[in-house]
Scaffold this active site. Structure first.
Site, PDB file in Angstrom:
ATOM      1  N   ASP A   1       0.874  -1.049   0.146  1.00 31.17           N
ATOM      2  CA  ASP A   1      -0.146  -0.121   0.074  1.00 31.17           C
ATOM      3  C   ASP A   1       1.049   1.218   0.032  1.00 31.17           C
ATOM      4  OD1 ASP A   1      -2.406   1.480   0.172  1.00 31.17           O
ATOM      5  OD2 ASP A   1      -2.449   1.263   2.505  1.00 31.17           O
TER       6      ASP A   1
ATOM      7  N   HIS B   1      -8.194   9.707   3.918  1.00 26.79           N
ATOM      8  CA  HIS B   1      -7.658   8.636   4.859  1.00 26.79           C
ATOM      9  C   HIS B   1      -7.995   9.014   6.504  1.00 26.79           C
ATOM     10  CE1 HIS B   1      -4.494   8.204   1.569  1.00 26.79           C
ATOM     11  NE2 HIS B   1      -5.160   6.867   1.493  1.00 26.79           N
ATOM     12  N   GLY B   2      -7.900   8.098   7.261  1.00 25.43           N
ATOM     13  CA  GLY B   2      -8.028   8.326   8.629  1.00 25.43           C
ATOM     14  C   GLY B   2      -9.390   8.098   9.239  1.00 25.43           C
TER      15      GLY B   2
ATOM     16  N   ASN C   1     -10.339   0.218  -0.157  1.00 23.89           N
ATOM     17  CA  ASN C   1      -9.386   0.183   1.143  1.00 23.89           C
ATOM     18  C   ASN C   1      -9.998   0.383   2.253  1.00 23.89           C
ATOM     19  OD1 ASN C   1      -7.715  -0.222  -1.151  1.00 23.89           O
ATOM     20  ND2 ASN C   1      -6.281   1.221  -0.554  1.00 23.89           N
TER      21      ASN C   1
HETATM   22 ZN   LIG Z   1      -4.526   4.879   0.999  1.00 23.36          ZN
END
Ligand SMILES: [Zn+2]
Length: 335
Positions: free
Chosen positions: A94, A190-191, A277
């Site tokens: 990744d 993200h996150g 993802n």
């Molecule tokens: Zn990513």
């Protein structure tokens, strides 16, 4: 040099082709620990789903790339032991940030790598991606590239603002690099704090943040430019509010953590999006279970006592994603 084929792993080519055609997406779960690996394999075997196990820079720093590679090899054997005759497990890098790192991973048995040149100027992103593709394809390893920038923080990948992928660039980029799949930016992040409160509205009944919708118009334009080409969504945890509530109820502090609503991910799965993802949701499921267990059992100190409910909670979450969100259950190519 170890080929992933010797380890029983597969690349993404056939599973992505089937996913695009079948209107579902393959789950890409990040892993750092044995418990996550076990939960991923148990969930994939029980639902008869292909699965991508991915390793970030943070995971390599935490657990060591060699150990993670052996864990992925172990995952294949474990899946067989659980009754899956032909496991379809991908070991994926990744956010690879250099040719050397991608090469290292290919040489140690990864079956798929991502080269993330999205922060580079366009022509440099193409040149770097092409170099990785040329090396990877010699060994039948598949390559994910990225165009457009996601906001948010993922291990050491961080950006303040997102830039949507420009649909007018995708044909040129995919043709010149020869990449096998393309991560795009359409508003995922993200996150566990994907959006700032000022980007959201608030549900008047629950007081919870409601995030802005994904840019499906951009996605559909990209699909039109590259019909049938596998598209990847990063930063696609939904940040389940029940896990956030459990964490907050047992001493945690995650105010206004918010993710991508699952209905939108389900809709995206039906399009050319064939890899989604999910990382933060696993972290939340694990932490919620551990916090609750330790609060309720203050005298316990054996890690197995609190990691078992953590593992079970992650497994439940993985199964839910596979069956109810991505639709990859019963999609093994070889029964
Ligand atoms: Zn990513």
């Amino acid at each position: 040099m170890v080929s992933y084929k010797e380890l029983g792993l597969v690349n993404t080519r056939a599973m992505f082709a089937a996913a695009v055609k079948g209107g579902y997406a393959i789950p890409a779960f990040n892993f750092n620990t044995m418990e996550q690996m076990q939960a991923i394999v148990q969930a994939a075997v029980e639902t008869k789903s292909p699965v991508i196990m991915q390793v970030s820079k943070g995971a390599r720093n935490y657990a060591n790339a060699t150990i993670l590679r052996y864990m992925a090899q172990g995952a294949v054997e474990y899946a067989k032991e659980l009754g899956c005759a032909h496991p379809e497990i991908v070991l994926h890098l990744d956010h690879g940030d250099s040719f050397e790192l991608c090469k290292d991973c290919i040489d140690m048995g990864f079956s798929s790598v991502m080269i993330d040149g999205s922060a580079l100027p366009y022509e440099e992103n193409i040149a770097l991606t092409k170099k990785v593709v040329e090396y990877a394809h010699k060994y039948d390893v598949t390559v994910e590239a990225e165009l457009g920038v996601l906001a948010g923080v993922e291990d050491e990948v961080a950006s303040e603002v997102s830039h949507y992928t420009k649909p007018e660039e995708v044909i040129d980029f995919a043709t010149r690099t020869g990449c096998d799949s393309l991560a795009i930016s359409i508003g995922t992040s993200h996150g566990a704090y994907k959006f700032k409160p000022e980007q959201c509205t608030r549900d008047p009944k629950t007081g919870r943040l409601v995030p802005p919708p994904l840019a499906f118009d951009v996605l559909h334009e990209i699909e039109k430019k590259l019909p049938g080409f596998p598209i990847v969504l990063h930063g696609s945890s939904s940040v389940p509010q029940e896990e956030v509530d459990t964490i907050n109820a047992y001493g945690g502090k995650l105010p206004d953590a918010v993710g991508i609503p699952e209905e939108q991910l389900r809709e995206a799965s039906k399009s050319a999006v064939c890899k989604i993802n999910i990382d933060s949701d696993s972290r939340l499921a694990m932490t919620a279970a551990v916090r609750k267990y330790l609060a309720e059992n203050p005298s316990h100190f054996d890690p197995r006592q609190y990691l078992k409910p953590a593992r079970d909670n992650m497994k439940k979450m993985y199964i839910h994603k596979i069956v109810d969100v991505l639709g990859s259950d019963n999609k093994l190519l070889q029964k």
